[in-house]
Motif scaffolding. Structure first.
Motif, PDB file in Angstrom:
ATOM      1  N   HIS A  33       0.825  -1.210   0.000  1.00 26.60           N
ATOM      2  CA  HIS A  33       0.000   0.000   0.000  1.00 26.60           C
ATOM      3  C   HIS A  33       0.856   1.255   0.000  1.00 26.60           C
ATOM      4  O   HIS A  33       0.608   2.203  -0.744  1.00 26.60           O
ATOM      5  N   GLU A 309     -10.424  -1.250   2.755  1.00 29.75           N
ATOM      6  CA  GLU A 309     -11.178  -2.288   2.068  1.00 29.75           C
ATOM      7  C   GLU A 309     -10.422  -2.867   0.876  1.00 29.75           C
ATOM      8  O   GLU A 309     -10.528  -4.057   0.582  1.00 29.75           O
ATOM      9  N   GLU A 310      -9.654  -2.044   0.196  1.00 27.51           N
ATOM     10  CA  GLU A 310      -8.897  -2.530  -0.960  1.00 27.51           C
ATOM     11  C   GLU A 310      -7.884  -3.592  -0.528  1.00 27.51           C
ATOM     12  O   GLU A 310      -7.725  -4.627  -1.191  1.00 27.51           O
ATOM     13  N   SER A 313      -9.792  -6.765   0.430  1.00 27.73           N
ATOM     14  CA  SER A 313     -10.212  -7.523  -0.751  1.00 27.73           C
ATOM     15  C   SER A 313      -9.030  -8.255  -1.380  1.00 27.73           C
ATOM     16  O   SER A 313      -9.156  -9.393  -1.836  1.00 27.73           O
TER      17      SER A 313
END
Length: 354
Positions: A33, A309-310, A313
């Motif tokens: 990230h 959330e990314e 997922s």
């Protein structure tokens, strides 16, 4: 960069093996990230801690937990060392109550590569929203007399506040999913609390006209989980009914070892807690064969709750693809050990980022 502080409690048994390894997955996601880092404060609170100190957690334990953004729990309990009611009420339930984690949510869905005991699982995908603060698990009651005159009284406590917020949470969740809420009741046999539950459910339902609703008695609902699990979307239940239904949900998935749970604080004052459904599995401690999927799915729920959330997922995609490729532990019919499963998932996450 967002710095997320996480209280880590490996707990007992396989939790002490699985939790540290799954933190490597979280660190990989943070690396991918680039805009978040996870800071861990690990606590050795467990049954072994109890034997040494006479308490499951130190007196300042709750204050230390309150200073973090989330609680990441492994497993609690080792009845050979400490009675379950001592370990649970001294740690797990204490945290739930004092952090005001009033909602418990547990998803269940068919995952390709995990053999469901159902002949036709039909790709079921539902989530159970459980009231987590009162109901049948209230502490109101007591015992009097002894011998043949012994009496035990356990009072179930249902308040409008807790009942309504649980049901409303379920409706809000259904708006983001398939748009159906099923209420678990037993108003034909429990003549006070369950009709009250039904009344509140209908009142809340009236404010969500776009959501399809139904109410099933708990015994029939348990049967429907087996005969038509694909029918359900969001199921809302009292503390006891939710507890039972979620273990059944894990069973029809094919293994309680893959089932996650989240204990949600709604007011933002305290952290929420994320834990796998499985126990401490003392029979396989130290063998390196524990299934890490339940803990990793729990991490996915934590990421979602924290607003990532990314990443959640991405992690869940890696979990499902790993299982689908046959990289799974013995309890799922595979031959991989815990570390091999985790390493494969990390490899997939790195591949996604390229």
């Amino acid at each position: 960069m967002s710095k997320i502080k996480i209280s880590v409690i490996p707990g007992d048994g396989i939790g002490q093996e699985v939790v540290p390894e799954t933190l490597k997955v979280l660190d990989t996601l943070a690396e991918i990230h680039g805009g978040v880092s996870f800071q861990y404060e690990t606590h050795p609170w467990s049954c072994e801690y109890y034997l040494e100190h006479g308490i499951m957690m130190p007196t300042d334990g709750m204050a230390r937990l309150h200073q973090t953004d989330a609680i990441y729990l492994g497993a609690v309990g080792n009845p050979k060392l400490v009675p379950d009611h001592v370990s649970l009420w001294g740690l797990l339930i204490k945290i739930r109550r004092e952090c005001e984690q009033v909602i418990n949510i547990r998803p269940a869905q068919y995952i390709e590569g995990v053999t469901s005991p159902l002949a036709e699982p039909n790709n079921f995908d539902f989530i159970v929203v459980r009231e987590n603060s009162e109901g049948e698990y209230s502490e109101v009651g007591g015992r009097i007399h002894s011998g043949e005159d012994a009496i035990a009284i356990q009072n179930a406590v249902f308040t409008r506040k807790a009942t309504e917020r649980t049901i409303r949470y379920a409706f809000e969740l259904a708006q983001k999913r398939k748009g159906r809420v099923t209420s678990a009741t037993k108003s034909n046999g429990i003549v006070h609390s369950m009709p009250f539950w039904d009344e509140v459910f209908q009142e809340v339902a009236n404010t969500y006209p776009e959501i399809e609703t139904e109410s099933n008695h708990i015994d029939a609902l348990a049967a429907f989980f087996v005969s038509k699990p694909q029918h359900f979307d969001v199921v809302v239940a009292s503390n006891l009914f939710g507890d039972i239904l979620t273990d059944l949900g894990a069973a029809i998935m094919g293994s309680i070892g893959i089932a996650p749970a989240a204990n949600i604080n709604l007011n933002g004052k305290y952290p929420s807690m994320f834990e796998p459904v499985h126990g401490s599995a003392p029979d396989i401690i130290g063998k390196g064969i524990a299934n890490p999927i339940g803990q990793l799915w729990t991490a996915k729920m934590m990421l979602d709750h924290l607003g990532f959330e990314e990443l959640g997922s991405m992690l869940f995609r890696a979990i499902k693809e790993t299982i689908g490729e046959g990289i799974k532990t013995r309890d799922l019919g595979g031959s991989a050990n815990m570390k091999e499963v985790i390493d494969h998932i990390i490899g997939k996450l790195r591949l996604y980022s390229k």
